[in-house]
Design an enzyme around this catalytic site. Structure first.
Site, PDB file in Angstrom:
ATOM      1  N   GLU A 176       0.820  -1.213   0.000  1.00 24.20           N
ATOM      2  CA  GLU A 176       0.000   0.000   0.000  1.00 24.20           C
ATOM      3  C   GLU A 176       0.858   1.269   0.000  1.00 24.20           C
ATOM      4  O   GLU A 176       1.942   1.286   0.595  1.00 24.20           O
ATOM      5  CB  GLU A 176      -0.867   0.026   1.275  1.00 24.20           C
ATOM      6  CG  GLU A 176      -1.840  -1.125   1.320  1.00 24.20           C
ATOM      7  CD  GLU A 176      -2.428  -1.369   2.707  1.00 24.20           C
ATOM      8  OE1 GLU A 176      -3.598  -1.766   2.775  1.00 24.20           O
ATOM      9  OE2 GLU A 176      -1.726  -1.170   3.709  1.00 24.20           O
ATOM     10  N   GLY A 218      -6.141  -5.336  13.989  1.00 24.44           N
ATOM     11  CA  GLY A 218      -5.666  -6.323  13.005  1.00 24.44           C
ATOM     12  C   GLY A 218      -6.499  -6.409  11.725  1.00 24.44           C
ATOM     13  O   GLY A 218      -5.985  -6.790  10.685  1.00 24.44           O
ATOM     14  N   ASP A 240      -7.586  -4.860   8.748  1.00 25.39           N
ATOM     15  CA  ASP A 240      -7.208  -3.599   8.095  1.00 25.39           C
ATOM     16  C   ASP A 240      -7.075  -3.749   6.592  1.00 25.39           C
ATOM     17  O   ASP A 240      -6.304  -3.046   5.954  1.00 25.39           O
ATOM     18  CB  ASP A 240      -5.896  -3.068   8.702  1.00 25.39           C
ATOM     19  CG  ASP A 240      -4.730  -4.038   8.537  1.00 25.39           C
ATOM     20  OD1 ASP A 240      -4.966  -5.163   8.085  1.00 25.39           O
ATOM     21  OD2 ASP A 240      -3.589  -3.664   8.855  1.00 25.39           O
TER      22      ASP A 240
END
Ligand code: NAD
Length: 352
Positions: A64, A233, A235
């Protein structure tokens, strides 16, 4: 740091320097000061350029890019999430990032951000809990005891006054590692045999597991009145930790809704399901916890402004403490238009 830096030189913070810097400042002080800088930037929320992060998804993970700007500085982070990585000795999450001058576009700082991400995630979680949790909260359960877990525990001690942590991980070795690392932290640490046992009596529950699927780390029956859930967690699209029924019983707080609706626990809910933005609670334009028995949920996914704040804080610390390398990153010909001539002069100089 020399603010009159040479035009080709960019300060670079390696993992080695980051560790020395964090230790020089002190982990708790670092987390407290970083949370203050994140809070400052959350107060300026409307000023920032905001976009959901750009994810490149593959069967085993995601890479990302997370950019933002306040009009004066520009920051971005490269970060991955690959839950299977630990099996081959690699981190699930690694990152690096840069801060740049909007006026001339030149980078001002390049840094490792694997450690900085763990620190900023923990600082943001604790900042959110300081606004949303019960003020008398003392005990936190941590489900998932991997790379992020100790940072979470210490941030909640430093910022929210947590005194005890209750650990559970499907891999007991991870819980033992976490307990070992927290010995001497001043926290009372207990390892529990299941997530049900770990959450018993906890005022705050942090879920920070890694699995690329819709997991159910917590079910509705495990959540009592007044609990604050810090869900870290889940995400990524298709990656969540909480049973949907918990979301329906909770008041939900998020970072940036357009990103959280794609990546957070709320991807399980309709697109228009009401959520409150954390920055509004911080600035007092929205209410946080309304009563003692309310269940509050911080649906954390990690937003670019937190990384921007972390880089901004890091730069201020470098000015005080140093601890960086000078990276020859930018071409700097004598005549800015003579880029090719610079190569020719290099050839002559090196006898190439
Ligand atoms: P990690 O791989 O080091 O640790 C994850 C731990 O979770 C492992 O010890 C694993 O055994 C445990 N686990 C997996 N499934 C479990 C289950 N069902 N019950 C209990 N434990 C379980 O990963 P990490 O670096 O600590 O990151 C954890 C998660 O946090 C990742 O999903 C990561 O993407 C996420 N994360 C979120 C943010 C954010 O800002 N929200 C920031 C960083 C990391």
């Amino acid at each position: 740091m020399n603010t009159q830096q040479k035009l080709n030189i960019v300060p670079f913070v390696s993992v080695d320097h980051m560790m020395s810097l964090v230790l020089a400042v002190g982990v708790e002080t670092f987390l407290r000061e970083l949370a203050q800088v994140i809070e400052e930037d959350y107060r300026r929320w409307e000023l920032f350029d905001k976009t959901p992060r750009i994810g490149s998804h593959s069967p085993d993970g995601v890479i990302e890019l997370m950019p933002t700007s306040d009009g004066t500085l520009y920051g971005f982070k490269y970060v991955n999430g690959h839950p299977k990585n630990t099996r081959s000795g690699r981190q699930t999450v690694t990152a690096f990032g840069a801060l740049a001058d909007v006026g001339n576009g030149y980078p001002m700082l390049l840094s490792e951000m694997t450690l900085l991400t763990a620190l900023r995630t923990a600082a943001t979680s604790a900042l959110a809990a300081s606004h949303l949790g019960r003020p008398d909260a003392q005990t936190m359960a941590i489900i998932g005891n991997g790379a992020q877990s100790e940072f979470q525990a210490i941030a909640f001690k430093a910022i929210c006054g947590i005194k005890a942590v209750r650990l559970f991980d499907i891999d007991t070795a991870a819980s033992e590692k976490c307990a070992r690392n927290l010995s001497g932290s001043g926290l009372a640490v207990t390892i529990l045999p299941s997530s049900e046992a770990a959450v018993e009596g906890a005022d705050i529950i942090t879920t920070v597991t890694a699995d690329k699927q819709y997991a159910t780390i917590l079910t509705d029956n495990m959540i009592g009145p007044g609990v604050h859930i810090n869900a870290v967690g889940g995400d990524c699209p298709g990656k969540t930790e909480l049973h949907r029924d918990i979301l329906l019983r909770s008041e939900i707080f998020v970072e940036y809704p357009p990103q959280t609706r794609i990546e957070g626990e709320i991807q399980q809910l309709p697109e228009d399901y009401p959520v409150t933005e954390l920055w509004q609670v911080i600035t007092g334009t929205a209410q946080g916890r309304k009563h003692r028995d309310q269940i509050t949920l911080f649906d954390s996914v990690g937003f670019a402004i937190e990384d921007f704040s972390a880089l901004r804080y890091l730069r201020s610390k470098l000015m005080e403490i140093g601890l960086y390398d000078e990276l020859d990153l930018l071409a700097d010909p004598d005549d800015p238009r003579d880029l090719f001539g610079m190569v020719l002069r290099h050839k002559a100089l090196k006898g190439l």
